[in-house]
Design an enzyme around this catalytic site. Structure first.
Site, PDB file in Angstrom:
ATOM      1  N   GLU A 109       1.478  -8.572   8.796  1.00  0.00           N
ATOM      2  CA  GLU A 109       1.815  -7.151   8.944  1.00  0.00           C
ATOM      3  C   GLU A 109       2.846  -6.738   7.902  1.00  0.00           C
ATOM      4  O   GLU A 109       3.380  -5.644   7.962  1.00  0.00           O
ATOM      5  CB  GLU A 109       2.356  -6.895  10.363  1.00  0.00           C
ATOM      6  CG  GLU A 109       1.308  -7.100  11.461  1.00  0.00           C
ATOM      7  CD  GLU A 109       0.012  -6.363  11.160  1.00  0.00           C
ATOM      8  OE1 GLU A 109      -1.039  -7.004  11.151  1.00  0.00           O
ATOM      9  OE2 GLU A 109       0.084  -5.155  10.897  1.00  0.00           O
ATOM     10  N   ARG A 149      -3.450  -7.445 -21.087  1.00  0.00           N
ATOM     11  CA  ARG A 149      -4.284  -6.897 -22.154  1.00  0.00           C
ATOM     12  C   ARG A 149      -3.437  -6.238 -23.247  1.00  0.00           C
ATOM     13  O   ARG A 149      -3.888  -6.037 -24.370  1.00  0.00           O
ATOM     14  CB  ARG A 149      -5.297  -5.892 -21.587  1.00  0.00           C
ATOM     15  CG  ARG A 149      -6.216  -6.517 -20.556  1.00  0.00           C
ATOM     16  CD  ARG A 149      -7.238  -5.539 -20.015  1.00  0.00           C
ATOM     17  NE  ARG A 149      -8.257  -5.222 -21.004  1.00  0.00           N
ATOM     18  CZ  ARG A 149      -8.300  -4.096 -21.691  1.00  0.00           C
ATOM     19  NH1 ARG A 149      -7.357  -3.172 -21.495  1.00  0.00           N
ATOM     20  NH2 ARG A 149      -9.236  -3.865 -22.582  1.00  0.00           N
ATOM     21  N   ASP A 201      -8.180   1.542 -25.251  1.00  0.00           N
ATOM     22  CA  ASP A 201      -8.842   1.721 -23.952  1.00  0.00           C
ATOM     23  C   ASP A 201      -8.936   3.194 -23.596  1.00  0.00           C
ATOM     24  O   ASP A 201      -8.134   3.997 -24.054  1.00  0.00           O
ATOM     25  CB  ASP A 201      -7.998   1.055 -22.845  1.00  0.00           C
ATOM     26  CG  ASP A 201      -8.164  -0.440 -22.866  1.00  0.00           C
ATOM     27  OD1 ASP A 201      -9.131  -0.926 -23.478  1.00  0.00           O
ATOM     28  OD2 ASP A 201      -7.314  -1.115 -22.269  1.00  0.00           O
ATOM     29  N   PRO A 214       0.820  -1.211   0.000  1.00  0.00           N
ATOM     30  CA  PRO A 214       0.000   0.000   0.000  1.00  0.00           C
ATOM     31  C   PRO A 214       0.861   1.271   0.000  1.00  0.00           C
ATOM     32  O   PRO A 214       0.417   2.340  -0.376  1.00  0.00           O
ATOM     33  CB  PRO A 214      -0.824  -0.099   1.281  1.00  0.00           C
ATOM     34  CG  PRO A 214      -0.394  -1.311   2.000  1.00  0.00           C
ATOM     35  CD  PRO A 214       0.579  -2.060   1.176  1.00  0.00           C
TER      36      PRO A 214
HETATM   37  C1  LIG Z   1      -1.079  -3.072  -3.119  1.00  0.00           C
HETATM   38  C2  LIG Z   1      -0.917  -3.930  -2.044  1.00  0.00           C
HETATM   39  C3  LIG Z   1      -1.751  -3.770  -0.948  1.00  0.00           C
HETATM   40  C4  LIG Z   1      -1.599  -4.658   0.207  1.00  0.00           C
HETATM   41  C5  LIG Z   1      -0.672  -5.643   0.356  1.00  0.00           C
HETATM   42  N1  LIG Z   1      -0.904  -6.206   1.564  1.00  0.00           N
HETATM   43  C6  LIG Z   1      -1.938  -5.548   2.164  1.00  0.00           C
HETATM   44  N2  LIG Z   1      -2.385  -4.596   1.313  1.00  0.00           N
HETATM   45  C7  LIG Z   1      -2.699  -2.769  -0.917  1.00  0.00           C
HETATM   46  C8  LIG Z   1      -2.808  -1.925  -2.026  1.00  0.00           C
HETATM   47  N3  LIG Z   1      -2.014  -2.088  -3.098  1.00  0.00           N
END
Ligand SMILES: c1cc(-c2cnc[nH]2)ccn1
Length: 242
Positions: free
Chosen positions: A116, A153, A168, A88
């Protein structure tokens, strides 16, 4: 194009790729997919891959040894392929990256975490952290599958002859214009006359205007800095209409 997933849940990856165009592309060999499970490289008889965080805190952290060994095996399967960790906190994935990565003949290695997250030392073996949005998931498998889908794609032969990823919306830089098919009237709603006119110049103009309109209304940040003469005129018309 080869995709390698370093994942504790290979069954989730295999199940997702067992459908539709991805399955056909796998069957024809246009795409190859393989999973490497860090649990196979665990150092103890319990096959554990996580442990409590130093310094205390909730949850568990993925141990470096089994993950790094899995990355090494993945790298041997796809020499030169970048190792992309799903996180994230990574750079946000965009359509341009999908188009770019589809040209990568060495393939892609996706590192999917859980719990985690990873022991920080694992990132020594990671080329890039990628996020699909500002939210936290239970793991990195779904983001990796989404990225594989978006990249695939652009791989020649995956979409078939009747479609093109280059057409697209995000590839054109704007959001998608509205699409219609039969019936002409549905629940009192009629397909726009222009789309049934056979006048391809008018149809193209209508589609460009609709794409500009929906982008102007929903994602003005995506509008090009510089608009050509036609787009400027279309945008003026849109501003007068909304
Ligand atoms: C990529 C990975 C993640 C993520 C990996 N592990 C928990 N959330 C969230 C958003 N984009």
């Amino acid at each position: 194009m080869k995709f390698i997933f370093v994942t504790l849940f290979p069954e989730q990856i295999e199940a997702a790729a067992d459908h539709s165009m991805l399955k056909r592309a796998m069957d024809t060999g246009i795409l190859q997919m393989e999973c490497v499970n860090p649990r196979d490289f665990s150092l103890n008889r319990h096959h554990s891959v996580d442990d409590a965080p130093f310094g205390g805190g909730v949850g568990m952290v993925l141990k470096p040894e089994p993950v790094v060994e899995a990355i090494r095996v993945a790298r041997a399967k796809a020499p030169g392929a970048p190792v992309i960790a799903m996180s994230p906190g990574g750079c946000t994935f965009k359509q341009l990256l999908a188009e770019e990565w589809a040209k990568n003949e060495k393939g892609l290695i996706f590192l999917c975490g859980h719990y985690e997250g990873f022991d920080e030392r694992i990132y020594h073996w990671v080329d890039l952290k990628i996020s699909i949005g500002d939210f936290v998931l239970t793991g990195g498998e779904l983001p990796a599958l989404m990225i594989m889908d978006a990249v695939s794609r652009f791989v020649p032969g995956v979409l078939g002859k009747l479609a093109s990823a280059e057409e697209d919306s995000f590839s054109s830089g704007l959001l998608e214009y509205p699409q219609y098919t039969r019936p002409v009237v549905f629940e009192g709603m009629e397909v726009p006359e222009v789309l049934r006119s056979g006048n391809h110049k008018l149809i193209a103009r209508w589609r460009r205007k609709q794409a500009l309109k929906v982008t102007y209304l929903l994602r003005p940040d995506m509008l090009p800095e510089e608009l050509d003469k036609q787009d400027k005129k279309l945008l003026e018309e849109i501003k007068d209409e909304v």
